[in-house]
Motif scaffolding. Structure first.
Motif, mmCIF file in Angstrom:
data_model
loop_
_atom_site.group_PDB
_atom_site.id
_atom_site.type_symbol
_atom_site.label_atom_id
_atom_site.label_comp_id
_atom_site.label_asym_id
_atom_site.label_seq_id
_atom_site.Cartn_x
_atom_site.Cartn_y
_atom_site.Cartn_z
ATOM 1 N N LEU A 77 0.826 -1.199 0.000
ATOM 2 C CA LEU A 77 0.000 0.000 0.000
ATOM 3 C C LEU A 77 0.865 1.256 0.000
ATOM 4 C CD1 LEU A 77 -1.647 -2.378 1.501
ATOM 5 C CD2 LEU A 77 -3.083 -0.539 2.357
ATOM 6 N N ILE A 78 0.434 2.256 -0.732
ATOM 7 C CA ILE A 78 1.082 3.566 -0.677
ATOM 8 C C ILE A 78 0.704 4.219 0.646
ATOM 9 C CG2 ILE A 78 1.265 5.837 -1.750
ATOM 10 C CD1 ILE A 78 0.492 4.503 -4.406
ATOM 11 N N ASP A 79 1.701 4.737 1.333
ATOM 12 C CA ASP A 79 1.514 5.223 2.700
ATOM 13 C C ASP A 79 1.434 6.741 2.730
ATOM 14 O OD1 ASP A 79 1.480 5.658 5.399
ATOM 15 O OD2 ASP A 79 3.537 4.979 5.764
ATOM 16 N N PHE A 80 0.219 7.287 2.886
ATOM 17 C CA PHE A 80 0.037 8.725 3.055
ATOM 18 C C PHE A 80 -0.201 9.073 4.519
ATOM 19 C CE2 PHE A 80 -1.370 10.764 -1.257
ATOM 20 C CZ PHE A 80 -0.185 10.361 -1.835
ATOM 21 N N GLY A 81 0.270 8.211 5.436
ATOM 22 C CA GLY A 81 0.040 8.455 6.860
ATOM 23 C C GLY A 81 1.284 8.529 7.713
ATOM 24 N N SER A 82 2.329 7.796 7.351
ATOM 25 C CA SER A 82 3.594 7.780 8.103
ATOM 26 C C SER A 82 3.394 7.472 9.583
ATOM 27 C CB SER A 82 4.328 9.124 7.961
ATOM 28 O OG SER A 82 4.690 9.368 6.633
ATOM 29 N N GLY A 83 2.443 6.592 9.901
ATOM 30 C CA GLY A 83 2.205 6.289 11.310
ATOM 31 C C GLY A 83 1.822 7.526 12.100
ATOM 32 N N ILE A 84 1.064 8.413 11.480
ATOM 33 C CA ILE A 84 0.694 9.746 11.987
ATOM 34 C C ILE A 84 1.958 10.586 12.190
ATOM 35 C CG2 ILE A 84 -0.803 11.068 13.508
ATOM 36 C CD1 ILE A 84 -2.208 8.574 14.341
ATOM 37 N N ALA A 85 2.657 10.818 11.092
ATOM 38 C CA ALA A 85 3.811 11.736 11.040
ATOM 39 C C ALA A 85 5.028 11.232 11.806
ATOM 40 C CB ALA A 85 3.412 13.138 11.534
ATOM 41 N N VAL A 86 5.105 9.936 12.047
ATOM 42 C CA VAL A 86 6.219 9.392 12.820
ATOM 43 C C VAL A 86 7.374 8.964 11.918
ATOM 44 C CG1 VAL A 86 6.935 7.466 14.295
ATOM 45 C CG2 VAL A 86 4.813 8.704 14.782
ATOM 46 N N THR A 87 7.080 8.216 10.861
ATOM 47 C CA THR A 87 8.141 7.608 10.056
ATOM 48 C C THR A 87 8.502 8.504 8.874
ATOM 49 O OG1 THR A 87 6.472 6.308 8.867
ATOM 50 C CG2 THR A 87 7.544 5.284 10.766
ATOM 51 N N SER A 88 8.834 9.737 9.161
ATOM 52 C CA SER A 88 9.176 10.692 8.102
ATOM 53 C C SER A 88 10.407 10.261 7.319
ATOM 54 C CB SER A 88 9.396 12.081 8.703
ATOM 55 O OG SER A 88 8.206 12.563 9.294
ATOM 56 N N VAL A 89 11.343 9.591 7.979
ATOM 57 C CA VAL A 89 12.552 9.134 7.304
ATOM 58 C C VAL A 89 12.398 7.715 6.772
ATOM 59 C CG1 VAL A 89 14.039 10.639 8.677
ATOM 60 C CG2 VAL A 89 13.646 8.279 9.437
ATOM 61 N N ALA A 310 12.393 10.075 16.143
ATOM 62 C CA ALA A 310 13.250 8.890 16.299
ATOM 63 C C ALA A 310 12.912 7.769 15.333
ATOM 64 C CB ALA A 310 13.193 8.381 17.745
ATOM 65 N N GLY A 311 12.348 8.085 14.188
ATOM 66 C CA GLY A 311 12.154 7.083 13.154
ATOM 67 C C GLY A 311 11.254 5.930 13.531
ATOM 68 N N GLY A 312 10.345 6.130 14.476
ATOM 69 C CA GLY A 312 9.417 5.078 14.878
ATOM 70 C C GLY A 312 9.639 4.549 16.276
ATOM 71 N N VAL A 434 -12.161 16.016 7.342
ATOM 72 C CA VAL A 434 -10.859 16.370 6.780
ATOM 73 C C VAL A 434 -10.092 15.099 6.433
ATOM 74 C CG1 VAL A 434 -8.627 17.467 7.246
ATOM 75 C CG2 VAL A 434 -10.745 18.564 8.026
ATOM 76 N N LEU A 435 -9.521 15.076 5.235
ATOM 77 C CA LEU A 435 -8.533 14.063 4.867
ATOM 78 C C LEU A 435 -7.161 14.693 5.003
ATOM 79 C CD1 LEU A 435 -10.212 12.538 1.688
ATOM 80 C CD2 LEU A 435 -9.806 11.335 3.842
ATOM 81 N N ARG A 436 -6.303 14.062 5.803
ATOM 82 C CA ARG A 436 -4.962 14.623 6.028
ATOM 83 C C ARG A 436 -3.925 13.705 5.399
ATOM 84 N NH1 ARG A 436 -3.696 13.548 12.488
ATOM 85 N NH2 ARG A 436 -5.122 11.801 12.764
ATOM 86 N N PHE A 437 -2.915 14.310 4.849
ATOM 87 C CA PHE A 437 -1.894 13.577 4.098
ATOM 88 C C PHE A 437 -0.523 13.857 4.709
ATOM 89 C CE2 PHE A 437 -5.190 15.080 1.043
ATOM 90 C CZ PHE A 437 -5.904 13.893 1.003
ATOM 91 N N LEU A 438 0.139 12.770 5.124
ATOM 92 C CA LEU A 438 1.437 12.835 5.787
ATOM 93 C C LEU A 438 2.382 11.813 5.154
ATOM 94 C CD1 LEU A 438 -0.045 12.902 9.388
ATOM 95 C CD2 LEU A 438 1.341 14.763 8.439
ATOM 96 N N PRO A 439 2.672 11.930 3.876
ATOM 97 C CA PRO A 439 3.547 10.927 3.264
ATOM 98 C C PRO A 439 4.941 10.966 3.879
ATOM 99 C CG PRO A 439 3.261 12.811 1.802
ATOM 100 C CD PRO A 439 2.300 12.995 2.935
ATOM 101 N N PRO A 440 5.618 9.826 3.944
ATOM 102 C CA PRO A 440 7.021 9.859 4.367
ATOM 103 C C PRO A 440 7.798 10.830 3.492
ATOM 104 C CG PRO A 440 6.242 7.596 4.177
ATOM 105 C CD PRO A 440 5.177 8.471 3.581
#
Length: 462
Positions: A77-89, A310-312, A434-440
């Motif tokens: 799956l394409i991830d537009f959530g990043s674990g709610i802005a956690v896995t940015s890296v 901290a990358g998760g 609201v749809l929120r988008f937080l891609p890595p």
């Protein structure tokens, strides 16, 4: 000033950004979503875990990295959530894996308050350097964003000798007793969990899309109403702290009207009130600055961070002016797991990745792709009342066409259709619309483009 500089391009090419070797950066739907294995595991979850722990999409993840998450049925799956802005890296960033793994082999825990270790100090030094302002700072580490906010309030109350705390409509600050009180939204965060903590007062947020007299009046009128509330109901001399998200996260990615935050900061300075910026969701390059405060030159007295730090791994921080932080007596701050050594090593790897990969620039690049397409979609469909956000923190607010009436049913349906097509999206907002988008930040452009196409199709169909 961030203290992080890089001449790297905004494009993502390196192995470090792809989330480790062997994980193809592609959407792949091989079963219905959720598939049979995920459904079986979800049945186990329902039998073992209370229903109060909700689930956005009941697919059970076995691998993740770059811009994808792979479930137990083999769907990617394409991830537009990043674990709610956690896995940015990325979910399996090689720098994070390497540093954390090396630390695991050395020792997992000693408790920094008992026998300290260098990585804790190194993370604090990084945050003291990187957060806005050139003043002398101190940092201490905790486990979660809620814990960071709660400790920031403790410091402000102790340093000022005051008790009252001012927060804002649409704000979200956590699920502990105090931070649940600070949070604006009743369901699901506060419903039947009272009584709440005392001496918390709520002011109007400068919400441009929904301001009754129009966007052009929003900043000035919201500020005036905030001051009026403080001075009539509380007394500025009784306020220890103002706590605000530079962009309201769970409330719907609301950017306060420009000028509101600087005026609020000026008022705090004039009245001896500690200005606390909750950057738990907005921090660490997410908005196209290292911290969202930088967009309007805000220098908070205290800044709280977590999520992307901290990358998760679980880690959070409170960074503040030395003259405030140093007032708390020995033993007044801390916690058994705060600044765990494995999480600290992961955080140092995140800082390194942000620098080496120019993830601040990458966030801006993501925004430059997403915002024009979403604005064009809003023009075509009429269901999108507002497109907002900065960098890789973007949202659309869905309404009934021709009105500003929230449409949570359409929002849920669009999210459902995206999920079925292999695109993970999150909902948010006080009104559930609201749809929120937080891609890595390390998501490759082709996945970003494909995800937007899926979203466009879902919105057009609805």
């Amino acid at each position: 000033m961030s203290g992080l500089t890089s001449s790297s391009p905004a494009s993502i090419d390196s192995a470090a950004s792809r989330g480790g070797p062997g994980l193809p950066q592609e959407r792949r739907v091989v079963t219905e979503i959720p598939g049979p294995k995920s459904r079986e595991m979800f049945a186990r979850k329902q039998a073992a875990v209370p229903p109060g722990i909700g689930t956005t999409l009941p697919v059970f993840i076995t691998r993740a990295g770059g811009g994808v998450v792979v479930d137990a049925d083999g769907n990617s799956l394409i991830d537009f959530g990043s674990g709610i802005a956690v896995t940015s890296v990325g979910n399996a960033n090689p720098r994070v894996v390497e540093r954390a793994g090396r630390q695991l082999a050395d020792f997992t825990h000693t408790c920094f308050m008992v026998t300290p270790y260098e990585s804790y100090v190194a993370v604090c030094e990084k945050l003291n350097q990187a957060t806005p302002g050139d003043h002398e700072k101190r940092t201490f580490l905790v486990n979660t964003g809620a814990e960071a906010v709660e400790n920031a309030v403790k410091v402000a109350r102790h340093a000022t000798g005051r008790q009252a705390v001012v927060v804002f409509e649409h704000g979200y600050h956590g699920r502990t007793l105090l931070t649940m009180t600070l949070t604006a939204k009743n369901m699901p965060y506060k419903h039947r969990f009272g009584p709440f903590a005392p001496e918390v007062y709520r002011a109007p947020l400068a919400y441009p899309f929904r301001w009754p007299t129009g966007r052009e009046n929003c900043a000035e009128e919201a500020f005036a109403q905030t001051v009026d509330m403080i001075e009539k109901q509380v007394g500025a001399e009784n306020v220890a702290a103002v706590v605000i998200e530079p962009i309201a996260g769970e409330g719907g990615f609301i950017e306060p009207a420009r000028g509101f935050l600087p005026r609020l900061l000026e008022y705090c300075r004039a009245n001896g009130i500690v200005f606390i910026a909750d950057e738990v969701q907005t921090g660490f390059a997410r908005t196209g600055h290292l911290f969202a405060c930088e967009d309007e030159g805000i220098v908070p007295d205290i800044i709280t961070t977590a999520k992307g730090i901290a990358g998760g791994l679980p880690l959070a921080a409170v960074t503040g002016r030395a003259e405030l932080m140093d007032k708390v007596h020995v033993g007044g701050l801390g916690g058994t797991y705060g600044g765990n050594p494995v999480a600290c090593e992961a955080a140092l790897a995140v800082f390194e990745t942000i620098e080496q990969e120019d993830l601040v620039g990458r966030a801006r690049h993501i925004g430059s792709i997403m915002l024009p397409r979403l604005r064009a979609l809003a023009e075509r469909t009429g269901i999108i009342g507002d497109v907002r956000g900065r960098g890789a923190m973007i949202a659309i607010e869905l309404v009934r066409p021709g009105t500003k009436e929230p449409d949570p049913a359409a929002t849920a349906e669009i999210a459902k259709r995206c999920h079925a097509e292999g695109l993970l999206v999150l909902t948010a907002g006080t009104y559930g619309n609201v749809l929120r988008f937080l891609p890595p930040l390390v998501m490759p452009d082709h996945l970003l483009d494909e995800g937007l196409s899926i979203l466009e199709k879902a919105i057009t169909e609805v």
